[in-house]
Design a protein around this motif. Structure first.
Motif, PDB file in Angstrom:
ATOM      1  N   ALA A  32       0.818  -1.223   0.000  1.00 13.38           N
ATOM      2  CA  ALA A  32       0.000   0.000   0.000  1.00 13.38           C
ATOM      3  C   ALA A  32       0.846   1.265   0.000  1.00 13.38           C
ATOM      4  N   GLY A  33       1.986   1.236   0.651  1.00 18.36           N
ATOM      5  CA  GLY A  33       2.860   2.397   0.699  1.00 18.36           C
ATOM      6  C   GLY A  33       3.616   2.644  -0.593  1.00 18.36           C
ATOM      7  N   GLY A  34       3.466   1.751  -1.571  1.00 20.55           N
ATOM      8  CA  GLY A  34       4.128   1.925  -2.856  1.00 20.55           C
ATOM      9  C   GLY A  34       5.478   1.248  -2.957  1.00 20.55           C
ATOM     10  N   GLY A  35       5.980   0.748  -1.827  1.00 16.71           N
ATOM     11  CA  GLY A  35       7.273   0.080  -1.839  1.00 16.71           C
ATOM     12  C   GLY A  35       7.123  -1.426  -1.868  1.00 16.71           C
ATOM     13  N   GLN A  36       8.228  -2.110  -1.592  1.00 14.87           N
ATOM     14  CA  GLN A  36       8.220  -3.565  -1.619  1.00 14.87           C
ATOM     15  C   GLN A  36       7.822  -4.179  -0.284  1.00 14.87           C
ATOM     16  N   GLY A  37       7.711  -3.377   0.758  1.00 11.40           N
ATOM     17  CA  GLY A  37       7.302  -3.905   2.051  1.00 11.40           C
ATOM     18  C   GLY A  37       8.390  -4.714   2.731  1.00 11.40           C
ATOM     19  N   SER A  38       7.988  -5.547   3.657  1.00 12.48           N
ATOM     20  CA  SER A  38       8.902  -6.361   4.440  1.00 12.48           C
ATOM     21  C   SER A  38       8.926  -7.779   3.882  1.00 12.48           C
ATOM     22  N   TYR A  39      10.115  -8.298   3.621  1.00 11.05           N
ATOM     23  CA  TYR A  39      10.235  -9.633   3.050  1.00 11.05           C
ATOM     24  C   TYR A  39      11.557 -10.268   3.425  1.00 11.05           C
ATOM     25  N   GLU A  40      11.608 -11.587   3.261  1.00 13.39           N
ATOM     26  CA  GLU A  40      12.834 -12.356   3.449  1.00 13.39           C
ATOM     27  C   GLU A  40      13.326 -12.758   2.071  1.00 13.39           C
ATOM     28  N   GLU A  41      14.591 -12.492   1.767  1.00 13.56           N
ATOM     29  CA  GLU A  41      15.161 -12.764   0.447  1.00 13.56           C
ATOM     30  C   GLU A  41      16.040 -14.005   0.489  1.00 13.56           C
ATOM     31  N   VAL A  42      15.852 -14.890  -0.500  1.00 13.90           N
ATOM     32  CA  VAL A  42      16.646 -16.109  -0.616  1.00 13.90           C
ATOM     33  C   VAL A  42      17.100 -16.234  -2.067  1.00 13.90           C
ATOM     34  N   TRP A  43      18.362 -16.558  -2.280  1.00 18.15           N
ATOM     35  CA  TRP A  43      18.920 -16.716  -3.622  1.00 18.15           C
ATOM     36  C   TRP A  43      19.212 -18.184  -3.912  1.00 18.15           C
ATOM     37  N   GLY A  44      19.130 -18.578  -5.178  1.00 25.25           N
ATOM     38  CA  GLY A  44      19.562 -19.899  -5.609  1.00 25.25           C
ATOM     39  C   GLY A  44      18.555 -21.014  -5.425  1.00 25.25           C
ATOM     40  N   ILE A  45      17.281 -20.683  -5.231  1.00 25.60           N
ATOM     41  CA  ILE A  45      16.262 -21.724  -5.144  1.00 25.60           C
ATOM     42  C   ILE A  45      15.285 -21.554  -6.307  1.00 25.60           C
ATOM     43  N   THR A  46      14.603 -22.628  -6.665  1.00 25.08           N
ATOM     44  CA  THR A  46      13.662 -22.577  -7.781  1.00 25.08           C
ATOM     45  C   THR A  46      12.363 -21.896  -7.357  1.00 25.08           C
ATOM     46  N   LYS A  47      11.540 -21.585  -8.345  1.00 29.03           N
ATOM     47  CA  LYS A  47      10.229 -20.986  -8.086  1.00 29.03           C
ATOM     48  C   LYS A  47       9.381 -21.925  -7.223  1.00 29.03           C
ATOM     49  N   GLU A  48       9.434 -23.218  -7.504  1.00 27.32           N
ATOM     50  CA  GLU A  48       8.661 -24.188  -6.742  1.00 27.32           C
ATOM     51  C   GLU A  48       9.129 -24.264  -5.293  1.00 27.32           C
ATOM     52  N   GLU A  49      10.446 -24.225  -5.080  1.00 26.22           N
ATOM     53  CA  GLU A  49      10.988 -24.227  -3.713  1.00 26.22           C
ATOM     54  C   GLU A  49      10.572 -22.956  -2.973  1.00 26.22           C
ATOM     55  N   CYS A  50      10.576 -21.847  -3.672  1.00 30.32           N
ATOM     56  CA  CYS A  50      10.153 -20.572  -3.089  1.00 30.32           C
ATOM     57  C   CYS A  50       8.686 -20.659  -2.659  1.00 30.32           C
ATOM     58  N   ALA A  51       7.849 -21.238  -3.536  1.00 34.29           N
ATOM     59  CA  ALA A  51       6.429 -21.392  -3.226  1.00 34.29           C
ATOM     60  C   ALA A  51       6.228 -22.266  -1.994  1.00 34.29           C
ATOM     61  N   LEU A  52       6.950 -23.374  -1.926  1.00 36.86           N
ATOM     62  CA  LEU A  52       6.825 -24.276  -0.779  1.00 36.86           C
ATOM     63  C   LEU A  52       7.283 -23.594   0.510  1.00 36.86           C
TER      64      LEU A  52
END
Length: 127
Positions: A32-52
């Motif tokens: 809502a504030g127009g930014g990306q908000g609060s999140y945890e970033e992980v590199w090197g995993i597939t889309k399916e792993e990210c979803a799980l």
């Protein structure tokens, strides 16, 4: 209640994937504030792993996946904790919103060049 994701994903339906409990929208996730908000970033995993990972984490309202290069080393997963209200155009990036009523209701649509892909068609004009 504890929920084991692997049981949900292995229910015998050929079309069920780890992405089933999410709605895909093009571009980067935004709050809502127009930014990306609060999140945890992980590199090197597939889309399916990210979803799980997101589905198994109670705080995760959705995730963003970017394939910055063809190598999996350059796959980026952002697991979001703040409600996603819209998406913004970013090449090679998709936003996935958890398929739950409150999270889907918060999403107001895409903005920028992707907006026309998600807008409903105009209603026909009366004669």
């Amino acid at each position: 209640a504890h929920y084991v994701v692997s049981q949900r994903m292995n229910v015998g339906h050929a079309n069920r994937t780890p992405l089933t409990p999410f709605m895909e929208v093009p571009g980067t996730c935004a709050t809502a504030g127009g930014g990306q908000g609060s999140y945890e970033e992980v590199w090197g995993i597939t889309k399916e792993e990210c979803a799980l990972d997101c589905y198994g984490w109670v705080e995760c309202v959705g995730f963003e996946f970017s394939a910055l290069k063809s190598s999996q080393l350059y796959y980026k997963c952002e697991k979001h904790k703040e409600l996603i209200t819209h998406s913004l155009p970013v090449k090679s990036t998709e936003c996935y919103i958890r398929d739950e009523p409150a999270m889907l209701a918060a999403f107001k649509g895409a903005r920028g060049k992707f907006a026309s892909r998600l807008d409903p068609p105009p209603s026909p004009l009366s004669p």
